[in-house]
Scaffold this active site. Structure first.
Site, PDB file in Angstrom:
ATOM      1  N   ASP A  85      -4.209   2.571   1.599  1.00 32.86           N
ATOM      2  CA  ASP A  85      -3.257   3.314   0.360  1.00 32.86           C
ATOM      3  C   ASP A  85      -4.514   3.154  -0.996  1.00 32.86           C
ATOM      4  O   ASP A  85      -6.191   2.996  -0.852  1.00 32.86           O
ATOM      5  CB  ASP A  85      -2.841   0.945  -0.419  1.00 32.86           C
ATOM      6  CG  ASP A  85      -1.767   2.095  -1.691  1.00 32.86           C
ATOM      7  OD1 ASP A  85      -1.639   2.688  -1.631  1.00 32.86           O
ATOM      8  OD2 ASP A  85      -1.457   0.275  -1.430  1.00 32.86           O
TER       9      ASP A  85
ATOM     10  N   HIS B  69      -1.422  -3.463  -7.729  1.00 35.58           N
ATOM     11  CA  HIS B  69      -2.605  -2.063  -8.418  1.00 35.58           C
ATOM     12  C   HIS B  69      -3.324  -3.506  -9.617  1.00 35.58           C
ATOM     13  O   HIS B  69      -3.880  -2.387 -10.066  1.00 35.58           O
ATOM     14  CB  HIS B  69      -0.612  -1.404  -9.024  1.00 35.58           C
ATOM     15  CG  HIS B  69      -0.570  -0.290  -8.264  1.00 35.58           C
ATOM     16  ND1 HIS B  69       0.811  -0.621  -7.376  1.00 35.58           N
ATOM     17  CD2 HIS B  69      -0.712   1.098  -7.499  1.00 35.58           C
ATOM     18  CE1 HIS B  69       1.068  -0.244  -6.641  1.00 35.58           C
ATOM     19  NE2 HIS B  69       0.509   0.890  -7.358  1.00 35.58           N
TER      20      HIS B  69
END
Length: 531
Positions: free
Chosen positions: A286, A214
């Site tokens: 993702d 992230h």
């Protein structure tokens, strides 16, 4: 909800721009402004995206990027989710695939929906337990179906071999490939028989990394031989078992792709999935907003094109969708577009055209959680008779972090004892704050399940417990991530119980264990070698 035509009809009648729209799965938020909801309805209506991936709120997503924005618990999340799914399906000409990250149930994103054990808790099962895990898959599938969710983006089949992993950790079944496989396969079967799609993640394996994708681009310095011995094994076995989808991870493997591109943008790495593992189902990225990709390219339109050309079929959390559709129409291979469209359509036919009724679970959410509690809680270094002595002689309870209310209430129904927080906030204090008795029942419920920042606890916690255990008889109940145990002086304690997480039913089992009413059977799914 609109009806779905067969692939043959859709392929011959749908405009090419509509077929490209099916390659996109933008984010949707359960708690969002009416303006944003109407904007997404317009995108669904005008661009015919293939599906939506739901998150709790924009604030909750921001926390994944180290930007806490005060996520507020909402009592009506489940009803809002159902209502929004209905609205978006009504806006669509083609039924949407509705996806949620429900790794431990809808409660992962929807606070008033059922939650079940984390993957790492399931890793503590003392044996395979295929029927119980299968029932868990059925139960989670039914919860999803009743909410209008078709696709559980689970299970995580990463092998968490790096204890400092900041993003996988408790989301993995453990640090052993066989444990991952024996937990994942029954869940996959339960999802399938329960009428919900599943997804293996994060290919080719995100467990042996120390960087959160992230926030930055993790690099895994492993070659293909090493990957075949570990990371790829769960993917191989689950693909052989019929997993319908695989999620590519945002991590670089320079031994597989010297360009340094993350797997989600790497044609050679996705080629490994297609060719060497023989996977012909849907490959989904993702989330495309993660900062690991920002290290490669800042423009979302360019990133979407790169991800598609690398071999992904479905782009999750994609932004600038209209512009990206036009770019793919201009630049991408028409045969590749049709192949990806066909794979996505096959998932929709499986959901919307097959008449097979789903299996019904035999267990309620509570009964499942209680059964897993009996089999997942672990005893560590328990001295014989110590808990009986605590019950006979009396004890005081100190809690660090959150107050474990269900545990304390369970004990209070049977006996009286003093209870108090240890220190101010999460900083333990010394002798002045301690009770006079010799027996201390210590509980730790960390604010965070993630290891960064010592799980939200004081970095001095281990030393403080060591000092306490030199003066008192200390027994520990940990209602959190077992990796914290690596930093505690376990040899100084009279014993410990690890519940792996603060699930209500797990705390109730812990209370009955202390009272001598039940035994626990779990085995730690990790190594306790210190850092």
């Amino acid at each position: 909800m609109p009806e779905l035509p067969t692939y043959t009809t859709a392929s011959s009648t749908l405009p090419r721009a509509t077929r490209v729209g099916q390659l996109f799965m933008p984010a949707a938020y359960i708690h969002d402004s009416e303006e944003e909801i109407e904007s997404l309805e317009s995108l669904v209506r005008n661009r015919q995206v293939g599906g939506l991936c739901f998150f709790h709120s924009r604030a909750s997503v921001a926390t994944n990027f180290g930007k806490p924005r005060g996520t507020v618990s909402q009592a009506d999340s489940l009803s809002r989710l159902k209502d929004l799914i209905t609205r978006y399906q009504e806006a669509a000409e083609i039924p949407l695939l509705i996806a949620v990250d429900a790794e431990w149930g809808l409660g992962m994103r929807v606070e008033d929906a059922p939650s079940y054990p984390y993957a790492l808790s399931l890793g503590a099962l003392p044996g395979p337990f295929p029927e119980l895990l299968y029932q868990l898959g059925l139960r989670m599938a039914q919860d999803c179906r009743e909410a209008g969710v078709h696709w559980n983006l689970a299970p995580v089949v990463d092998i968490n071999t790096n204890p400092a992993n900041p993003v996988i950790g408790y989301r993995a079944f453990g640090c052993d490939a066989r444990a991952v496989i024996t937990r994942a396969l029954p869940l996959l079967e339960g999802f399938r028989d329960g009428g919900v799609l599943s997804c293996l993640k994060h290919f080719p394996g995100h467990g042996d990394t120390a960087v959160d994708s992230h926030l930055d681009l993790p690099v895994l310095e492993k070659g293909i031989a090493s990957l075949w011995q570990e990371e790829l094994l769960p993917f191989r076995e689950a693909i052989r078992a019929g997993a319908p989808a695989v999620m590519t991870g945002h991590l670089s493997l320079p031994h597989l792709d010297p360009s340094g591109l993350p797997a989600s943008l790497s044609a050679p790495i996705i080629g490994l999935l297609r060719n060497d593992l023989g996977f012909d189902g849907v490959i989904i990225t993702d989330a495309m907003n993660m900062k690991a990709l920002g290290r490669v390219e800042q423009n979302p339109v360019n990133l979407n094109l790169m991800a598609f050309e690398a071999g992904n079929d479905l782009l999750c959390f994609a932004s600038q969708v209209p512009e990206s559709i036009e770019r793919i129409l201009e630049r991408a291979d028409p045969e590749q577009i049709e192949a990806s469209f066909k794979r996505i359509w096959a998932l929709k036919e499986r959901l919307f055209l097959e008449a097979r009724p789903p299996e019904t679970p035999s267990w309620t959410p509570r009964s499942l959680n209680l059964e897993f509690g009996l089999n997942c809680l672990c005893e560590i270094g328990l001295n014989p008779g110590v808990l009986k002595r605590f019950r006979t002689e009396g004890f005081s309870l100190l809690y660090v972090g959150e107050r474990p209310t269900p545990f304390i209430e369970g004990l209070k129904r049977a006996m009286d004892f003093e209870q108090q927080p240890w220190g101010a906030g999460n900083e333990p204090e010394g002798d002045p704050a301690l009770p006079a008795g010799s027996n201390i029942l210590l509980t730790i419920q960390p604010p965070s399940m993630k290891p960064s920042g010592n799980f939200g606890l004081s970095p001095n916690l281990g030393a403080a417990i060591d000092a306490l255990a030199q003066k008192k008889n200390v027994f520990l109940y940990l209602f959190g991530n077992p990796y914290l145990l690596r930093d505690l002086p376990l040899d100084r304690l009279r014993g410990a119980i690890c519940t792996h997480q603060p699930l209500k039913e797990f705390m109730e089992i812990a209370a009955s264990h202390f009272l001598g009413q039940t035994s626990v059977q779990g085995r730690l799914p990790i190594s306790l070698e210190p850092r």
